[in-house]
Design a protein around this motif. Structure first.
Motif, PDB file in Angstrom:
ATOM      1  N   ASN A 174       0.583  -1.879  -0.013  1.00 52.66           N
ATOM      2  CA  ASN A 174      -0.050  -0.493   0.519  1.00 52.66           C
ATOM      3  C   ASN A 174       1.001   1.376   0.080  1.00 52.66           C
ATOM      4  O   ASN A 174       0.457   2.007   0.523  1.00 52.66           O
ATOM      5  CB  ASN A 174      -1.166  -0.164   1.407  1.00 52.66           C
ATOM      6  N   VAL A 175       2.556   1.055  -0.316  1.00 53.84           N
ATOM      7  CA  VAL A 175       3.233   2.238  -0.375  1.00 53.84           C
ATOM      8  C   VAL A 175       2.442   3.675  -1.319  1.00 53.84           C
ATOM      9  O   VAL A 175       1.738   3.122  -2.525  1.00 53.84           O
ATOM     10  CB  VAL A 175       4.986   2.104  -0.005  1.00 53.84           C
ATOM     11  N   LYS A 176       2.667   4.530  -0.990  1.00 54.68           N
ATOM     12  CA  LYS A 176       2.978   5.538  -1.800  1.00 54.68           C
ATOM     13  C   LYS A 176       3.707   6.735  -1.641  1.00 54.68           C
ATOM     14  O   LYS A 176       4.085   7.597  -0.578  1.00 54.68           O
ATOM     15  CB  LYS A 176       1.690   5.859  -2.105  1.00 54.68           C
ATOM     16  N   LEU A 177       5.064   6.318  -2.375  1.00 51.29           N
ATOM     17  CA  LEU A 177       6.086   6.961  -1.660  1.00 51.29           C
ATOM     18  C   LEU A 177       6.872   7.933  -3.327  1.00 51.29           C
ATOM     19  O   LEU A 177       7.116   8.214  -4.157  1.00 51.29           O
ATOM     20  CB  LEU A 177       7.692   5.772  -2.253  1.00 51.29           C
ATOM     21  N   GLY A 178       6.923   9.168  -2.378  1.00 52.27           N
ATOM     22  CA  GLY A 178       7.232   9.971  -3.265  1.00 52.27           C
ATOM     23  C   GLY A 178       8.339  11.547  -2.623  1.00 52.27           C
ATOM     24  O   GLY A 178       8.537  11.797  -1.666  1.00 52.27           O
ATOM     25  N   PHE A 179       9.273  11.458  -3.810  1.00 52.59           N
ATOM     26  CA  PHE A 179      10.553  12.998  -3.133  1.00 52.59           C
ATOM     27  C   PHE A 179       9.627  13.941  -3.347  1.00 52.59           C
ATOM     28  O   PHE A 179       9.842  14.613  -4.357  1.00 52.59           O
ATOM     29  CB  PHE A 179      11.743  12.597  -3.691  1.00 52.59           C
ATOM     30  N   VAL A 180       8.872  14.115  -2.856  1.00 50.84           N
ATOM     31  CA  VAL A 180       7.823  16.150  -3.316  1.00 50.84           C
ATOM     32  C   VAL A 180       8.244  17.525  -2.789  1.00 50.84           C
ATOM     33  O   VAL A 180       7.605  18.163  -3.219  1.00 50.84           O
ATOM     34  CB  VAL A 180       6.558  15.793  -2.827  1.00 50.84           C
ATOM     35  N   HIS A 181      10.003  17.294  -2.637  1.00 54.54           N
ATOM     36  CA  HIS A 181      10.471  17.951  -1.820  1.00 54.54           C
ATOM     37  C   HIS A 181      10.145  19.558  -2.504  1.00 54.54           C
ATOM     38  O   HIS A 181       9.772  20.884  -2.525  1.00 54.54           O
ATOM     39  CB  HIS A 181      11.850  18.257  -1.388  1.00 54.54           C
ATOM     40  N   GLY A 182      10.157  19.274  -3.651  1.00 54.27           N
ATOM     41  CA  GLY A 182      10.167  20.448  -4.663  1.00 54.27           C
ATOM     42  C   GLY A 182       8.653  21.637  -4.528  1.00 54.27           C
ATOM     43  O   GLY A 182       8.408  22.325  -4.836  1.00 54.27           O
ATOM     44  N   LYS A 183       8.150  20.706  -4.057  1.00 59.10           N
ATOM     45  CA  LYS A 183       6.509  21.077  -4.075  1.00 59.10           C
ATOM     46  C   LYS A 183       6.300  22.277  -2.887  1.00 59.10           C
ATOM     47  O   LYS A 183       5.127  22.735  -2.780  1.00 59.10           O
ATOM     48  CB  LYS A 183       5.579  20.050  -4.646  1.00 59.10           C
ATOM     49  N   MET A 184       6.932  21.970  -2.332  1.00 56.86           N
ATOM     50  CA  MET A 184       7.598  22.677  -1.220  1.00 56.86           C
ATOM     51  C   MET A 184       8.057  23.927  -0.812  1.00 56.86           C
ATOM     52  O   MET A 184       8.075  24.440  -0.074  1.00 56.86           O
ATOM     53  CB  MET A 184       7.547  21.807   0.110  1.00 56.86           C
ATOM     54  N   GLY A 185       9.299  24.182  -2.337  1.00 51.73           N
ATOM     55  CA  GLY A 185       9.792  25.022  -1.800  1.00 51.73           C
ATOM     56  C   GLY A 185      10.794  25.118  -1.611  1.00 51.73           C
ATOM     57  O   GLY A 185      11.816  25.789  -1.829  1.00 51.73           O
ATOM     58  N   ILE A 186      11.482  23.562  -1.918  1.00 51.72           N
ATOM     59  CA  ILE A 186      12.708  23.250  -0.826  1.00 51.72           C
ATOM     60  C   ILE A 186      13.679  22.038  -1.976  1.00 51.72           C
ATOM     61  O   ILE A 186      12.479  21.645  -2.591  1.00 51.72           O
ATOM     62  CB  ILE A 186      12.444  23.011   0.204  1.00 51.72           C
ATOM     63  N   MET A 187      14.439  22.149  -1.105  1.00 47.82           N
ATOM     64  CA  MET A 187      15.313  20.576  -1.640  1.00 47.82           C
ATOM     65  C   MET A 187      15.703  19.158  -0.286  1.00 47.82           C
ATOM     66  O   MET A 187      15.289  20.317   0.193  1.00 47.82           O
ATOM     67  CB  MET A 187      16.580  20.837  -2.349  1.00 47.82           C
ATOM     68  N   THR A 188      15.868  18.587  -0.897  1.00 45.66           N
ATOM     69  CA  THR A 188      16.222  17.440  -0.207  1.00 45.66           C
ATOM     70  C   THR A 188      16.650  18.384   1.424  1.00 45.66           C
ATOM     71  O   THR A 188      18.218  18.184   1.005  1.00 45.66           O
ATOM     72  CB  THR A 188      16.672  16.174  -0.524  1.00 45.66           C
ATOM     73  N   PRO A 189      15.976  17.461   2.815  1.00 47.90           N
ATOM     74  CA  PRO A 189      17.441  18.929   3.706  1.00 47.90           C
ATOM     75  C   PRO A 189      17.876  17.234   4.447  1.00 47.90           C
ATOM     76  O   PRO A 189      18.661  17.584   4.950  1.00 47.90           O
ATOM     77  CB  PRO A 189      16.019  18.974   5.028  1.00 47.90           C
TER      78      PRO A 189
END
Length: 304
Positions: A174-189
């Motif tokens: 049931n996983v939903k996995l995403g690197f959605v950082h860009g949508k939040m106005g940042i890069m990976t912290p």
């Protein structure tokens, strides 16, 4: 390259990193802050906990649980400090063979607790958080223990970053996995860009990071991020069976193999984390980040 030439080369690289970082904001003035002071600053942002279970200790297996279900296991400042304490304890687990990183509740981790994100939203706050998490996750990665992330449900943003620091990633169906950082106005912290580049190569890492798509377990399996898809209901039992197959040898053998593999190309990994930290922290609480937070973006399709 002799020592003097190498030193000059390093200075040029650092200056280039600083100049790049300036395009996002001021270069950090916080490097003189001690780790202890950073921890204290983060610990005041309460909520949830990270726990180290010793239920399978006699088998040489530790389990770390994220536990903040009312916030979909989003990480608070306190939880970041808790995770650091768990890793420190595992560094003394002399007969250990493996560690499973997982969570309580309905999902693995939805990233940073938004209350914490808003309250700590300054470049200084971003630098402290990023520095502590880079150090903690690097130490986690360097443990002489076979590590397995066991994820389920929404695993987004920082949650996706946490998941990829283990040697193996098991995803519930049931996983939903995403690197959605860009949508939040940042890069990976938390070093996710560096780790993805290491795991998947440049093109695939950029595809995940720039696309900000949310993937199913099967999709993650297809492009090599996930080692195995497990049943959501029986996920821990399946994960334990998986780990036991990887820990059949004496602890000294398991730990020796893991020590060598985790330290391969460590210098380049550290350099990449430094660059990632410099580029990230001016984005924390920036106008772009604040605007994204105010939009209350939904990363998953809502059920009708």
């Amino acid at each position: 390259m002799n020592r003097k030439t190498g030193f000059r080369f390093l200075i040029r690289i650092m200056e280039r990193w600083k100049n790049t970082a300036r395009s996002f904001g001021e270069v950090s003035n916080f490097r003189d802050t001690s780790i202890e002071e950073m921890e204290s600053a983060l610990a005041k942002y309460k909520g949830g906990e990270v726990m180290l279970s010793k239920e399978y200790w006699n088998e040489g297996i530790a389990v770390i649980y994220l536990n903040h279900p009312e916030k979909k296991n989003a990480m608070s400042g306190k939880m970041i400090v808790d995770l650091r304490k768990c890793v420190a304890e595992l560094e003394s687990f002399k007969d250990g063979k493996a560690v499973i990183l997982t969570s309580k509740g309905d999902n693995f981790c939805s990233g940073g607790d938004l209350d914490f994100v808003r309250a700590s939203g300054t470049p200084q706050g971003g630098f402290f958080m990023s520095t502590i998490m880079h150090n903690t996750l690097k130490r986690f990665r360097n443990l002489p223990l076979t590590s397995v992330s066991l994820v389920h449900g929404p695993t987004l943003g920082g949650g996706a970053e946490l998941s990829v620091y283990s040697d193996f990633l098991l995803a519930a169906d049931n996983v939903k996995l995403g690197f959605v950082h860009g949508k939040m106005g940042i890069m990976t912290p938390w070093g996710g860009t560096t780790r993805l580049r290491q795991l998947l190569g440049e093109r695939k890492a950029l595809e995940l990071l720039l696309g900000s798509k949310v993937y199913s377990a099967e999709e993650c399996l297809q492009f090599g991020l996930v080692s195995k898809v497990v049943n959501t209901t029986n996920r821990l039992d399946e994960a334990l069976d998986y780990v036991r197959q990887l820990t059949i040898h004496h602890p000294s053998i398991v730990r020796a193999y893991k020590t060598v593999t985790s330290h391969y190309d460590e210098e380049q990994f550290e350099k990449s984390l430094v660059l990632e930290r410099e580029l990230f922290h001016p984005m924390w609480g920036s106008e772009l980040n604040t605007a994204a937070l105010n939009k209350n973006i939904k990363h998953l399709e809502q059920k009708k």
